[in-house]
Enzyme design. Structure first.
Site, short mmCIF file in Angstrom:
data_model
loop_
_atom_site.label_atom_id
_atom_site.label_comp_id
_atom_site.label_asym_id
_atom_site.label_seq_id
_atom_site.Cartn_x
_atom_site.Cartn_y
_atom_site.Cartn_z
N GLY A 13 0.79 -1.22 0.00
CA GLY A 13 0.00 0.00 0.00
C GLY A 13 0.82 1.27 0.00
O GLY A 13 0.46 2.26 -0.65
N THR A 14 1.93 1.28 0.73
CA THR A 14 2.75 2.49 0.81
C THR A 14 3.31 2.87 -0.56
O THR A 14 3.18 4.01 -1.00
CB THR A 14 3.90 2.29 1.81
OG1 THR A 14 3.35 2.21 3.13
CG2 THR A 14 4.88 3.46 1.77
N GLN A 43 -7.89 -0.41 3.15
CA GLN A 43 -8.80 -0.95 4.15
C GLN A 43 -10.15 -1.36 3.55
O GLN A 43 -10.91 -2.09 4.18
CB GLN A 43 -9.04 0.07 5.26
CG GLN A 43 -7.83 0.40 6.11
CD GLN A 43 -7.40 -0.74 7.01
OE1 GLN A 43 -8.08 -1.76 7.14
NE2 GLN A 43 -6.25 -0.59 7.66
N SER A 99 -3.51 -3.43 -0.90
CA SER A 99 -2.44 -4.13 -0.19
C SER A 99 -2.85 -5.56 0.11
O SER A 99 -3.99 -5.83 0.50
CB SER A 99 -2.12 -3.41 1.13
OG SER A 99 -1.11 -4.09 1.84
N SER A 100 -1.93 -6.48 -0.07
CA SER A 100 -2.19 -7.91 0.07
C SER A 100 -2.46 -8.35 1.50
O SER A 100 -3.41 -9.08 1.77
CB SER A 100 -1.00 -8.69 -0.50
OG SER A 100 -1.06 -10.05 -0.17
N HIS A 101 -1.65 -7.89 2.44
CA HIS A 101 -1.74 -8.45 3.80
C HIS A 101 -2.94 -7.96 4.58
O HIS A 101 -3.23 -8.45 5.67
CB HIS A 101 -0.44 -8.20 4.58
CG HIS A 101 -0.24 -6.78 5.02
ND1 HIS A 101 -0.44 -6.37 6.31
CD2 HIS A 101 0.16 -5.69 4.33
CE1 HIS A 101 -0.17 -5.08 6.41
NE2 HIS A 101 0.20 -4.64 5.23
N THR A 156 12.52 -6.35 -9.21
CA THR A 156 11.91 -7.58 -9.70
C THR A 156 10.55 -7.80 -9.05
O THR A 156 10.40 -7.67 -7.84
CB THR A 156 12.82 -8.79 -9.38
OG1 THR A 156 14.11 -8.56 -9.98
CG2 THR A 156 12.23 -10.09 -9.92
N CYS A 167 1.41 1.87 11.36
CA CYS A 167 2.52 2.60 10.73
C CYS A 167 2.87 3.88 11.47
O CYS A 167 3.76 4.60 11.05
CB CYS A 167 2.16 2.92 9.28
SG CYS A 167 1.97 1.45 8.24
#
Length: 380
Positions: free
Chosen positions: A69-70, A175, A195-197, A233, A320
């Protein structure tokens, strides 16, 4: 330990974990390499792009995979700002720290940023937003679902204002993915971050969408991967697992929303014995996974530690920023004082949260609050 900090991060799904393992082993080639292993990896990457784009209702050519996300917020904000001719950006005071950092960086390049406060209900003040628009306003960036109190911002109204004034609109949707029907909102945005997590995928993966209709200048395409949008990568195992986790949770959206409504109602019921000593912050949707609370007279850090000691993992705000020991940006944006904001705690549910967990949490918080008030009375 009973876990109530899903807004910070989620445990990885078994399906996503298995896919991460299999792709790490079988698709190890660099997606940009021209040999067979690279071609195989590149084909899987494009397959994931198409699947995720379809799941959230966007064109696959505008979807770029990132480290999270960042990075996605930085890329979205920087790209849209450079795509326009103006030098003025509007944001809310209650954005995620990654958005604030991105705005600080772009201010050094000559841009000016106006930050709009929240109302007492936890929504961006639309009157102030409209008043802040100038002839040189190029971008508005407002988080879709607030990560501290769970309020869902008026995306349709913001988008309408932006369209009317020829302004680009970026939204931090980290979110929101898996909690709302993204297909209803993605057509309203020029850019957004994922974001994945936060959706039961692995850490280190995410995505940014940049609408193909936005004419991106060559200066933002400086990388060697993802059509020049970024360098480094591509984390293909993470991307594949992220895609699988997103698809699975989007398909179960209605089921999860009903589950969260039940948990919120139950949690409020468990707090009835101490309802005069707490305050729920913001006017959140019934299916929101996040509940922000003030416990007057008790510092949020202390409440969190006491809950942890009793076996419940809660938070004092965005993961964060909590180590900076600063009051919640969301609470300050809503007009609360720094002292009031320091009493803030955040509860966030996930799909694994049970009714027993919530009942236990209610009992835990009641015990912590009662113990504090007892000690306070004795000292007096």
């Amino acid at each position: 330990m009973r876990y109530f900090d899903y807004a910070a991060t989620c445990p990885i799904d078994d399906t996503a974990l298995n896919i991460y393992h299999d792709v790490s082993r079988d698709y190890f080639g660099n997606t940009e390499s021209l040999h067979d292993e690279g071609t195989k990896a590149g084909t899987l990457l494009e397959h994931c792009r198409e699947i995720l784009a379809d799941a959230i209702g966007v064109e696959s050519e505008g979807l770029y995979f990132t480290s999270g996300g960042t990075e996605s917020n930085h890329l979205g904000i920087h790209s849209l700002a450079k795509a326009g001719r103006g030098k003025h950006i509007i944001s809310s005071q209650a954005e995620h720290s990654s958005v604030h950092h991105a705005l600080e960086m772009i201010e050094k390049e000559g841009f000016e940023v106006t930050k709009i406060p929240f109302t007492k209900d936890g929504f961006v003040d639309m009157d102030d937003l409209e008043k802040a628009i100038r002839k040189d306003t190029v971008l508005v960036t407002v988080q879709m679902m607030n990560g501290e109190i769970g309020t869902f911002q008026p995306i349709e109204e913001i988008s309408s204002i932006c369209r009317k004034n020829g302004i680009y609109f970026h939204s931090d949707c980290v979110q929101a993915l898996g909690k709302l029907d993204m297909k209803a909102y993605t057509p309203l945005l020029d850019s957004f971050s994922l974001s994945s997590h936060k959706i039961y995928g692995p850490k280190g993966a995410g995505a940014v969408y940049l609408s193909p209709s936005v004419p991106l200048p060559s200066e933002v395409r400086y990388g060697s991967h993802e059509k020049g949008i970024r360098s480094g990568t591509v984390n293909l195992p993470g991307v594949a697992a992220f895609t699988a986790a997103s698809q699975e949770n989007i398909h179960q959206l209605c089921k999860h929303q009903e589950h969260f409504r039940h948990l919120r109602n139950l949690f409020r019921h468990t707090l009835l014995p101490v309802q005069d000593r707490i305050k729920i912050v913001g006017k959140t949707a019934a299916e929101s996974t996040i509940i922000g609370m003030l416990v007057p007279g008790m510092e949020g850090q202390w409440t969190m530690l006491e809950a942890n000691r009793r076996g419940c993992a809660i938070s004092t705000g965005s993961a964060c920023s909590i180590h900076q020991q600063t009051p919640s940006k969301t609470l300050l944006a809503m007009g609360y004082s720094e002292e009031e904001a320091k009493t803030f705690i955040r509860i966030s549910f996930g799909k694994h949260t049970t009714a027993d967990d919530v009942t236990a949490l209610g009992g835990c918080l009641k015990e912590v609050i009662d113990a504090h008030h007892y000690v306070t009375r004795v000292k007096v």
